[in-house]
Design a protein around this motif. Structure first.
Motif, PDB file in Angstrom:
ATOM      1  N   ASN A 265       0.855  -1.187   0.000  1.00  0.00           N
ATOM      2  CA  ASN A 265       0.000   0.000   0.000  1.00  0.00           C
ATOM      3  C   ASN A 265       0.897   1.245   0.000  1.00  0.00           C
ATOM      4  O   ASN A 265       1.729   1.404   0.903  1.00  0.00           O
ATOM      5  CB  ASN A 265      -0.920  -0.012   1.228  1.00  0.00           C
ATOM      6  CG  ASN A 265      -1.864   1.178   1.232  1.00  0.00           C
ATOM      7  OD1 ASN A 265      -1.446   2.333   1.282  1.00  0.00           O
ATOM      8  ND2 ASN A 265      -3.143   0.892   1.151  1.00  0.00           N
TER       9      ASN A 265
ATOM     10  N   HIS B 186       0.606   4.242   0.728  1.00  0.00           N
ATOM     11  CA  HIS B 186       0.512   5.202   1.837  1.00  0.00           C
ATOM     12  C   HIS B 186       0.766   4.567   3.211  1.00  0.00           C
ATOM     13  O   HIS B 186       1.486   5.117   4.021  1.00  0.00           O
ATOM     14  CB  HIS B 186      -0.846   5.907   1.814  1.00  0.00           C
ATOM     15  CG  HIS B 186      -1.035   6.748   0.585  1.00  0.00           C
ATOM     16  ND1 HIS B 186      -0.190   7.786   0.276  1.00  0.00           N
ATOM     17  CD2 HIS B 186      -1.946   6.687  -0.414  1.00  0.00           C
ATOM     18  CE1 HIS B 186      -0.574   8.339  -0.866  1.00  0.00           C
ATOM     19  NE2 HIS B 186      -1.627   7.690  -1.307  1.00  0.00           N
ATOM     20  N   THR B 187       0.168   3.376   3.455  1.00  0.00           N
ATOM     21  CA  THR B 187       0.313   2.791   4.814  1.00  0.00           C
ATOM     22  C   THR B 187       1.556   1.919   4.952  1.00  0.00           C
ATOM     23  O   THR B 187       1.986   1.625   6.059  1.00  0.00           O
ATOM     24  CB  THR B 187      -0.899   1.910   5.171  1.00  0.00           C
ATOM     25  OG1 THR B 187      -0.934   0.799   4.266  1.00  0.00           O
ATOM     26  CG2 THR B 187      -2.202   2.681   5.104  1.00  0.00           C
TER      27      THR B 187
ATOM     28  N   GLN C 281       1.604  -1.170   4.349  1.00  0.00           N
ATOM     29  CA  GLN C 281       1.173  -2.524   4.693  1.00  0.00           C
ATOM     30  C   GLN C 281       1.190  -3.350   3.402  1.00  0.00           C
ATOM     31  O   GLN C 281       0.923  -2.819   2.325  1.00  0.00           O
ATOM     32  CB  GLN C 281      -0.254  -2.430   5.225  1.00  0.00           C
ATOM     33  CG  GLN C 281      -0.760  -3.626   5.973  1.00  0.00           C
ATOM     34  CD  GLN C 281      -2.130  -3.327   6.589  1.00  0.00           C
ATOM     35  OE1 GLN C 281      -2.936  -2.599   5.997  1.00  0.00           O
ATOM     36  NE2 GLN C 281      -2.386  -3.852   7.764  1.00  0.00           N
TER      37      GLN C 281
ATOM     38  N   ASP D 185      -2.420  -8.405   6.342  1.00  0.00           N
ATOM     39  CA  ASP D 185      -2.489  -7.261   7.264  1.00  0.00           C
ATOM     40  C   ASP D 185      -1.341  -7.224   8.268  1.00  0.00           C
ATOM     41  O   ASP D 185      -1.019  -6.152   8.785  1.00  0.00           O
ATOM     42  CB  ASP D 185      -3.810  -7.301   8.062  1.00  0.00           C
ATOM     43  CG  ASP D 185      -4.986  -6.871   7.204  1.00  0.00           C
ATOM     44  OD1 ASP D 185      -4.742  -6.456   6.048  1.00  0.00           O
ATOM     45  OD2 ASP D 185      -6.127  -6.982   7.683  1.00  0.00           O
TER      46      ASP D 185
ATOM     47  N   ASN E  30       2.469   3.312  11.943  1.00  0.00           N
ATOM     48  CA  ASN E  30       1.382   2.412  11.550  1.00  0.00           C
ATOM     49  C   ASN E  30       1.482   1.058  12.229  1.00  0.00           C
ATOM     50  O   ASN E  30       0.464   0.459  12.585  1.00  0.00           O
ATOM     51  CB  ASN E  30       1.331   2.271  10.020  1.00  0.00           C
ATOM     52  CG  ASN E  30       0.643   3.475   9.391  1.00  0.00           C
ATOM     53  OD1 ASN E  30      -0.092   4.195  10.080  1.00  0.00           O
ATOM     54  ND2 ASN E  30       0.877   3.696   8.116  1.00  0.00           N
TER      55      ASN E  30
ATOM     56  N   LEU F 196      -4.705   2.638  10.666  1.00  0.00           N
ATOM     57  CA  LEU F 196      -3.372   3.065  10.211  1.00  0.00           C
ATOM     58  C   LEU F 196      -3.508   4.461   9.592  1.00  0.00           C
ATOM     59  O   LEU F 196      -3.958   4.592   8.460  1.00  0.00           O
ATOM     60  CB  LEU F 196      -2.817   2.089   9.177  1.00  0.00           C
ATOM     61  CG  LEU F 196      -2.858   0.599   9.537  1.00  0.00           C
ATOM     62  CD1 LEU F 196      -2.119  -0.228   8.485  1.00  0.00           C
ATOM     63  CD2 LEU F 196      -2.272   0.335  10.925  1.00  0.00           C
ATOM     64  N   GLU F 197      -3.143   5.475  10.337  1.00  0.00           N
ATOM     65  CA  GLU F 197      -3.400   6.838   9.864  1.00  0.00           C
ATOM     66  C   GLU F 197      -2.191   7.538   9.264  1.00  0.00           C
ATOM     67  O   GLU F 197      -2.336   8.504   8.523  1.00  0.00           O
ATOM     68  CB  GLU F 197      -3.976   7.691  11.010  1.00  0.00           C
ATOM     69  CG  GLU F 197      -5.446   7.343  11.204  1.00  0.00           C
ATOM     70  CD  GLU F 197      -6.094   8.022  12.384  1.00  0.00           C
ATOM     71  OE1 GLU F 197      -5.384   8.658  13.180  1.00  0.00           O
ATOM     72  OE2 GLU F 197      -7.328   7.889  12.493  1.00  0.00           O
TER      73      GLU F 197
ATOM     74  N   SER G 111       0.569   8.397   6.701  1.00  0.00           N
ATOM     75  CA  SER G 111       0.507   8.198   5.250  1.00  0.00           C
ATOM     76  C   SER G 111       1.826   8.613   4.589  1.00  0.00           C
ATOM     77  O   SER G 111       2.259   9.761   4.720  1.00  0.00           O
ATOM     78  CB  SER G 111      -0.654   9.034   4.699  1.00  0.00           C
ATOM     79  OG  SER G 111      -0.716   8.894   3.308  1.00  0.00           O
TER      80      SER G 111
END
Ligand SMILES: Cc1cc2nc3c(=O)[nH]c(=O)nc-3n(C[C@H](O)[C@H](O)[C@H](O)COP(=O)(O)OP(=O)(O)OC[C@H]3O[C@@H](n4cnc5c(N)ncnc54)[C@H](O)[C@@H]3O)c2cc1C
Length: 423
Positions: free
Chosen positions: A273, A275-276, A278, A283, A313, A323-324, A326
């Motif tokens: 991902n 941005h996160t 992950q 997960d 995260n 998970l905020e 970014s």
């Protein structure tokens, strides 16, 4: 006890281990890091070895120096990850189970991907400088070379540190001038890109430097094979370029362990991902550094900015929170341009490298997209910062998120940036 396993103890893995060991209670959490090598390489230093500016001692230190107390270190090759069963299988088939996994296995050069590249001329007239072996062999060769056609070829993108090939030809120009043989060396940069670099504004500036220094540029050249007998590189569309000395940036790929785990794309980079950070598939797996498939640069600076985001995260995941944090694709690279000068570029997923001052807006001391002596000093000073602060996970006065403060935005880009922010 719960367990976090980190795969790869290079730039990214070592930073993550240091950050996590400070934040987590090591009586509750077991932190394990795995790497096949006991030596840590400062890879940006490989650039200077062929020209005799750095030796092996400048770029190699024991990994052990950078691991915090109370953490579990395993020196072993990783065979594969069994993500369905939350486990990692080592070369000797020992199994490590985890609650969370951080993959930081980086990328490596794969000369075998191009026909003829690693055949009889390998380390005789064909060299890489992306490995310690390649960089030191090339230094030995250049010492006695009397001139001829030097071709630097990038096999395919993405490569780590996409500015390194340009820096190499700029430094080569200097090196041959100092040796008094510049007029006997024809330097050509051959790239699959349509310009000197991936980002158009920076490509224009860097292309100008190539012209000034009399370095030829061949674009859109997709290498198909190397003819060892005739000493030429041949593209898929049958264009040919002769060489006496070929410097290659071979195909860069993620670790073979990722391929064996079925977790990578066609180049063994892991869908992540953007941005996160992950993994797209699991997960409890996070990915950092060159091992990701992100459209950011593969660079130590990127791994550093990502480490702040990944840390936040992962801590959120452990606490069951969303998970905020970014990641914005922030990259920051010094570019050696020769003559004791350099440039600096700072950009992210959405904003191209722009002129201005960095890191203090309006003051600097570094200048963006401009050739200065101070930028060169910044590049050389970075080695100290790397060994003493960066990989030890110490806080640096650099924001993970790219800042627009101090940047001069051309009107069209300002509009684009505003639109991107609104979206
Ligand atoms: C010539 C050159 C110049 C560069 N210049 C710059 C620069 O100026 N600025 C910049 O920011 N970046 C630069 N870089 C890029 C930078 O070095 C990398 O982007 C950075 O090191 C990536 O960190 P990483 O942790 O993802 O990978 P790495 O630091 O490469 O670490 C990966 C680790 O994983 C281990 N590993 C892999 N597979 C396995 C396995 N199967 N089993 C066990 N262990 C495994 C490896 O041994 C290694 O220790 C340069 C790179 C090169 C080659």
């Amino acid at each position: 006890m719960k367990r976090i396993v980190i795969l790869g103890a290079g730039t990214a893995g070592t930073m993550m281990l240091n950050k996590l060991s400070k934040a987590l209670d090591l009586k509750e959490w077991k932190l394990t890091i795995v790497d096949k090598e006991e030596a840590h390489y400062y890879q940006p230093g490989f650039l200077f070895i062929p020209f005799g500016k750095y030796s092996k001692e400048d770029v190699i230190k024991p990994k052990q120096n950078f691991f915090p107390k109370g953490t579990d270190v395993i020196y072993s090759a990783i065979d594969r990850i069994d993500a369905e069963n939350n486990s990692v299988i080592l070369e000797n088939q020992e199994t490590l189970t985890y609650d969370y996994l951080i993959i930081a296995t980086g990328s490596e050069i794969c000369p075998d991907e191009v026909e003829g590249l690693s055949d009889e001329l390998w380390h005789k007239s064909i060299f890489d400088f992306y490995t310690i072996e390649g960089a030191t062999a090339l230094a030995g060769f250049l010492k006695d070379w009397e001139g001829g056609k030097m071709v630097l070829n990038i096999a395919e993108m993405p490569i780590k540190c996409p500015v390194a090939p340009l820096e190499f030809v700029f430094l080569a120009d200097d090196y041959f001038k100092d040796k008094g043989i510049r007029d006997k060396v024809d330097i050509t940069l051959v790239t699959p890109l349509d310009a000197a670099f991936t980002k158009p504004v920076a490509a224009k500036a860097l292309g100008g430097f190539l012209d000034e220094k009399g370095i030829n540029l061949v674009t859109e050249f997709n290498i198909g094979r190397v003819d060892n007998e005739q000493k030429k590189i041949v593209s898929w569309d049958e264009r040919e370029i002769d060489f006496d000395l070929l410097i290659t940036i071979p195909t860069n790929m993620g670790s073979k362990a990722i391929e064996r785990s079925g977790l990578g794309d066609e180049l063994n980079f892991i869908p992540t991902n953007k941005h996160t950070l992950q993994s797209e598939a699991y997960d409890n797996i996070f990915v950092i550094g060159d091992a990701t498939n992100l459209p950011s640069s593969k660079a130590g600076s990127v791994a550093h900015f990502e480490s702040d985001i990944l840390f936040e995260n992962l801590m959120a995941a452990i606490e069951g929170k969303p998970l905020e944090a970014s990641f914005d694709g922030h990259a920051n690279c010094f570019i050696e341009s020769g003559g004791g000068k350099g440039l600096l570029i700072d950009f992210n997923y959405d904003v191209e490298p722009l002129p201005g001052k960095f890191p203090i807006p309006g003051i600097g001391p570094f200048s963006l997209l401009k050739e200065t002596r101070m930028n060169h000093l910044g590049k050389m000073g970075f080695k100290w910062l790397y060994w003493n602060a960066l990989i030890k996970g110490k806080e640096l006065p650099l924001d993970a998120q790219m800042s627009m403060a101090g940047k001069q935005v051309p009107e069209t880009q300002e509009q684009e940036t505003r639109t991107l922010k609104l979206n």
